[in-house]
Design a protein around this motif. Structure first.
Motif, short mmCIF file in Angstrom:
data_model
loop_
_atom_site.label_atom_id
_atom_site.label_comp_id
_atom_site.label_asym_id
_atom_site.label_seq_id
_atom_site.Cartn_x
_atom_site.Cartn_y
_atom_site.Cartn_z
N GLU A 1 38.70 37.40 35.40
CA GLU A 1 39.87 37.84 35.22
C GLU A 1 40.19 39.31 35.17
O GLU A 1 41.44 39.72 35.14
N TRP A 2 39.23 40.16 35.14
CA TRP A 2 39.46 41.51 35.24
C TRP A 2 40.27 42.12 36.22
O TRP A 2 39.98 41.90 37.13
N ALA A 3 41.32 42.85 35.60
CA ALA A 3 42.29 43.39 36.53
C ALA A 3 41.71 44.32 37.52
O ALA A 3 42.17 44.34 38.69
N GLU A 4 40.87 45.24 37.11
CA GLU A 4 40.32 46.50 37.90
C GLU A 4 39.25 45.76 38.90
O GLU A 4 39.41 46.42 39.76
N SER A 5 38.26 44.91 38.52
CA SER A 5 37.47 44.56 39.62
C SER A 5 36.87 43.11 39.09
O SER A 5 35.74 42.79 38.33
N PRO A 6 37.66 42.32 39.46
CA PRO A 6 37.30 40.75 39.08
C PRO A 6 35.91 40.37 39.89
O PRO A 6 35.60 40.91 40.98
N GLN A 7 34.90 39.80 39.17
CA GLN A 7 33.78 39.35 39.40
C GLN A 7 33.68 37.61 39.86
O GLN A 7 34.18 37.11 38.93
N PRO A 8 33.14 37.52 40.87
CA PRO A 8 33.30 36.05 41.31
C PRO A 8 32.01 35.09 40.56
O PRO A 8 31.21 34.80 41.27
N VAL A 9 32.05 35.23 39.07
CA VAL A 9 30.95 34.57 38.52
C VAL A 9 30.60 33.13 38.73
O VAL A 9 29.74 32.81 39.24
N LEU A 10 31.57 32.31 38.73
CA LEU A 10 31.43 31.00 38.97
C LEU A 10 31.10 30.63 40.44
O LEU A 10 30.26 29.76 41.01
N SER A 11 31.84 31.20 41.40
CA SER A 11 31.44 31.06 42.73
C SER A 11 29.99 31.63 43.21
O SER A 11 29.14 30.92 43.87
N ALA B 1 35.18 23.28 39.33
CA ALA B 1 36.44 22.97 38.49
C ALA B 1 36.93 24.08 37.60
O ALA B 1 38.00 24.05 37.15
N CYS B 2 36.11 25.29 37.63
CA CYS B 2 36.50 26.30 36.78
C CYS B 2 36.55 25.82 35.30
O CYS B 2 37.52 26.39 34.49
N ASP B 3 35.88 25.00 34.91
CA ASP B 3 36.06 24.48 33.61
C ASP B 3 34.95 25.09 32.76
O ASP B 3 33.60 24.73 32.58
N TYR B 4 35.42 26.07 32.25
CA TYR B 4 34.47 27.18 31.45
C TYR B 4 33.92 26.43 29.95
O TYR B 4 32.77 26.62 29.56
N THR C 1 32.78 35.30 28.16
CA THR C 1 32.12 36.33 28.97
C THR C 1 32.71 36.31 30.46
O THR C 1 33.18 36.95 31.14
N TRP C 2 32.36 34.97 31.11
CA TRP C 2 32.62 34.59 32.41
C TRP C 2 33.90 34.68 32.63
O TRP C 2 34.54 35.17 33.64
N ARG C 3 34.69 34.15 32.04
CA ARG C 3 36.17 34.11 32.22
C ARG C 3 36.91 35.57 32.01
O ARG C 3 37.63 35.84 32.94
N ILE C 4 36.45 36.39 31.11
CA ILE C 4 36.94 37.78 31.15
C ILE C 4 36.43 38.50 32.55
O ILE C 4 37.40 39.09 33.12
N GLN C 5 35.27 38.41 32.95
CA GLN C 5 34.59 38.82 34.21
C GLN C 5 35.49 38.41 35.13
O GLN C 5 35.79 39.24 36.25
N ASP D 1 27.53 39.32 22.03
CA ASP D 1 28.13 38.72 20.86
C ASP D 1 29.31 37.89 21.27
O ASP D 1 30.07 37.62 20.44
N GLN D 2 29.27 37.46 22.22
CA GLN D 2 30.31 36.61 22.95
C GLN D 2 29.71 35.41 23.69
O GLN D 2 28.66 35.66 24.08
#
Length: 130
Positions: free
Chosen positions: A47-57, A11-14, A41-45, A35-36
């Protein structure tokens, strides 16, 4: 807990993921910024413009792989255990690039995302790297 983590990740429910991580105390260890909070942290990863990471997937994929138990903790995936087999690494196909998986297997060191939940349902870790 595993099923609840999967449902929140799909659900992408952070906020729900953060709540699950803190459900039995602030104990979830996760990769990257200490520190976060985990959800930020996962939302930022993701949504990274340069290199988005599929953390939740990746979290969902890992939690749908075979697991093993060590003491009070259940770990995903089995490639993280000592003495991981070729089959353990084959189960990871599509999760990481083939060359990365081959290098990890050759080095006998799975460095991808691993998740640990206690037998009584306390989410302890979601880390990657060494």
């Amino acid at each position: 807990m595993r099923e609840r983590i999967i449902a929140a990740a799909v659900a992408c429910d952070y906020a729900a993921l953060q709540k699950l991580g803190d459900e039995k105390g602030k104990a979830v260890r996760f990769s990257y910024d200490p520190d976060q909070d985990m959800a930020t942290t996962w939302r930022i990863q993701e949504e990274w413009a340069e290199s988005p990471q599929p953390v939740l997937s990746r979290l969902v994929q890992v939690l749908n792989l075979p697991f093993y138990q060590e003491g009070n903790l259940i770990y995903w995936p089995t490639a993280f255990r000592e003495g991981a087999t070729a089959a353990d690494y084959r189960a990871l196909k599509g999760l990481y690039p083939d060359d990365q998986l081959q290098a990890m297997r050759k080095d006998k060191s799975y460095l991808g995302l691993r998740v640990g939940i206690t037998v009584d349902g306390d989410w302890q870790l979601a880390v990657a790297g060494d």
